[in-house]
Design a protein around this motif. Sequence first.
Motif, PDB file in Angstrom:
ATOM      1  N   TRP A   1      -0.661  69.614  60.427  1.00 51.75           N
ATOM      2  CA  TRP A   1      -1.871  70.054  59.732  1.00 51.75           C
ATOM      3  C   TRP A   1      -1.790  71.549  59.430  1.00 51.75           C
ATOM      4  O   TRP A   1      -2.162  71.994  58.333  1.00 51.75           O
ATOM      5  N   GLY A   2      -1.310  72.328  60.395  1.00 50.41           N
ATOM      6  CA  GLY A   2      -1.220  73.761  60.207  1.00 50.41           C
ATOM      7  C   GLY A   2      -0.264  74.142  59.095  1.00 50.41           C
ATOM      8  O   GLY A   2      -0.554  75.036  58.286  1.00 50.41           O
ATOM      9  N   PHE A   3       0.883  73.453  59.034  1.00 50.45           N
ATOM     10  CA  PHE A   3       1.829  73.741  57.952  1.00 50.45           C
ATOM     11  C   PHE A   3       1.216  73.380  56.606  1.00 50.45           C
ATOM     12  O   PHE A   3       1.309  74.156  55.645  1.00 50.45           O
ATOM     13  N   GLY A   4       0.591  72.211  56.530  1.00 50.15           N
ATOM     14  CA  GLY A   4      -0.007  71.795  55.266  1.00 50.15           C
ATOM     15  C   GLY A   4      -1.086  72.744  54.798  1.00 50.15           C
ATOM     16  O   GLY A   4      -1.176  73.081  53.608  1.00 50.15           O
ATOM     17  N   ALA A   5      -1.925  73.210  55.726  1.00 52.18           N
ATOM     18  CA  ALA A   5      -2.998  74.136  55.369  1.00 52.18           C
ATOM     19  C   ALA A   5      -2.438  75.478  54.912  1.00 52.18           C
ATOM     20  O   ALA A   5      -2.934  76.080  53.951  1.00 52.18           O
ATOM     21  N   ALA A   6      -1.398  75.956  55.598  1.00 50.85           N
ATOM     22  CA  ALA A   6      -0.790  77.239  55.220  1.00 50.85           C
ATOM     23  C   ALA A   6      -0.126  77.146  53.855  1.00 50.85           C
ATOM     24  O   ALA A   6      -0.213  78.076  53.041  1.00 50.85           O
ATOM     25  N   LEU A   7       0.538  76.021  53.593  1.00 50.85           N
ATOM     26  CA  LEU A   7       1.214  75.843  52.306  1.00 50.85           C
ATOM     27  C   LEU A   7       0.185  75.751  51.179  1.00 50.85           C
ATOM     28  O   LEU A   7       0.366  76.334  50.107  1.00 50.85           O
ATOM     29  N   ALA A   8      -0.909  75.046  51.425  1.00 51.82           N
ATOM     30  CA  ALA A   8      -1.955  74.931  50.414  1.00 51.82           C
ATOM     31  C   ALA A   8      -2.594  76.285  50.120  1.00 51.82           C
ATOM     32  O   ALA A   8      -2.922  76.597  48.975  1.00 51.82           O
ATOM     33  N   ALA A   9      -2.766  77.103  51.163  1.00 58.28           N
ATOM     34  CA  ALA A   9      -3.366  78.422  50.979  1.00 58.28           C
ATOM     35  C   ALA A   9      -2.415  79.378  50.267  1.00 58.28           C
ATOM     36  O   ALA A   9      -2.831  80.178  49.426  1.00 58.28           O
ATOM     37  N   GLY A  10      -1.130  79.301  50.614  1.00 64.25           N
ATOM     38  CA  GLY A  10      -0.163  80.233  50.043  1.00 64.25           C
ATOM     39  C   GLY A  10       0.366  79.835  48.685  1.00 64.25           C
ATOM     40  O   GLY A  10       0.858  80.683  47.936  1.00 64.25           O
ATOM     41  N   ALA A  11       0.283  78.549  48.357  1.00 68.47           N
ATOM     42  CA  ALA A  11       0.798  78.060  47.073  1.00 68.47           C
ATOM     43  C   ALA A  11      -0.149  77.001  46.521  1.00 68.47           C
ATOM     44  O   ALA A  11       0.199  75.816  46.452  1.00 68.47           O
ATOM     45  N   PRO A  12      -1.351  77.387  46.128  1.00 72.07           N
ATOM     46  CA  PRO A  12      -2.354  76.406  45.696  1.00 72.07           C
ATOM     47  C   PRO A  12      -1.963  75.611  44.462  1.00 72.07           C
ATOM     48  O   PRO A  12      -2.479  74.505  44.248  1.00 72.07           O
ATOM     49  N   ALA A  13      -1.051  76.134  43.633  1.00 72.68           N
ATOM     50  CA  ALA A  13      -0.650  75.436  42.408  1.00 72.68           C
ATOM     51  C   ALA A  13       0.606  74.589  42.609  1.00 72.68           C
ATOM     52  O   ALA A  13       1.148  74.038  41.643  1.00 72.68           O
ATOM     53  N   ARG A  14       1.067  74.455  43.847  1.00 77.11           N
ATOM     54  CA  ARG A  14       2.296  73.703  44.127  1.00 77.11           C
ATOM     55  C   ARG A  14       2.162  72.247  43.695  1.00 77.11           C
ATOM     56  O   ARG A  14       1.116  71.628  43.879  1.00 77.11           O
ATOM     57  N   ASP A  15       3.242  71.704  43.141  1.00 72.04           N
ATOM     58  CA  ASP A  15       3.279  70.287  42.782  1.00 72.04           C
ATOM     59  C   ASP A  15       3.638  69.498  44.031  1.00 72.04           C
ATOM     60  O   ASP A  15       4.810  69.370  44.392  1.00 72.04           O
ATOM     61  N   ALA A  16       2.640  68.973  44.719  1.00 76.20           N
ATOM     62  CA  ALA A  16       2.849  68.300  45.996  1.00 76.20           C
ATOM     63  C   ALA A  16       3.630  67.006  45.861  1.00 76.20           C
ATOM     64  O   ALA A  16       4.235  66.534  46.829  1.00 76.20           O
ATOM     65  N   ALA A  17       3.641  66.412  44.666  1.00 77.42           N
ATOM     66  CA  ALA A  17       4.344  65.146  44.469  1.00 77.42           C
ATOM     67  C   ALA A  17       5.830  65.333  44.174  1.00 77.42           C
ATOM     68  O   ALA A  17       6.612  64.377  44.279  1.00 77.42           O
TER      69      ALA A  17
END
Length: 303
Positions: free
Chosen positions: A122-138
């Motif tokens: 959860w912590g990694f996912g939250a940090a990645l979402a905060a640091g790269a909000p436009a990331r293509d998660a798929a």
Amino acid sequence: MDGRTMTEPLHPVWISGAARLAGVIGYPVTHSRSPRLHGFWLARHRIDGAYLPLAIRPGDLAETLPALPRMGFRGVNLTLPHKELVLPLCDEVEPVARAIGAVNTLVFGEDHRIIGTNTDAWGFGAALAAGAPARDAAAPALVLGAGGAARAVVYALAEAGAGRILIANRTAERAAALIRDLAPHCPATVLEAVDWAARSDLLAGCGTLVNTTSLGLHGQPPLEIDLARADDRLVVSDIVYDPLETPVLKAARARGLVAVDGLGMLLHQAVPGFERWFGVRPVVDAALRRHVAADLIGAEAPC
């Protein structure tokens, strides 16, 4: 908070006989930044409580752990070498920890039951979402490493919707073991072991690169990877946070790519445990980051 620029909490914590207790168990535990992190939140929210470092040898864990809830502890974090050793000592292991195969957070029930969970994913996912909000998660992701941290990262990427995750590890057998263990828990994601030597070539078409190895850590050799073939939308994440600006993150920024350092994962993974122990959901913000990173190498690096 009153808006002033400072790294220390504004209010001291006065501990009473009714204080809530939590801590971190490791051996050694002197390196842990968790007391500094949780201490900041305790002070910010003026909570009557304490978060303590607990140096417990692996051989003493089974005897010591059941005593903690009887001493008033609400729970603890676990760091090396206890994350896997603690599994059989739990009365209940939550699904995320069972899937990853490691526990980093314990919650003690009113009946002294020991509940194990894992907040690293959860912590990694939250940090990645905060640091790269436009990331293509798929988009496909490339994960370097196959240890406990890699398992949490792969789980988080799969939960976020990655269709394909490539795992490159210097020891191929560990990558195969990771896939064998995690594949049943990530049915919508293709997990594939790839050759460590081909890591640079595999970047073409990937949307995310994550380094979970110790390469780049202070005192360790740098991670050698050529970002020349990377797509311009590649997000580069390194879970190492000492130094904050690892060589691969520096190379990514020079290439114009979005780079996410490892401190965010440390900060965000602490949120669920703090909430369950102390009854307040804390916020990860710039003041917390400055406080925890104050003495890290490259502490002025971009977030």
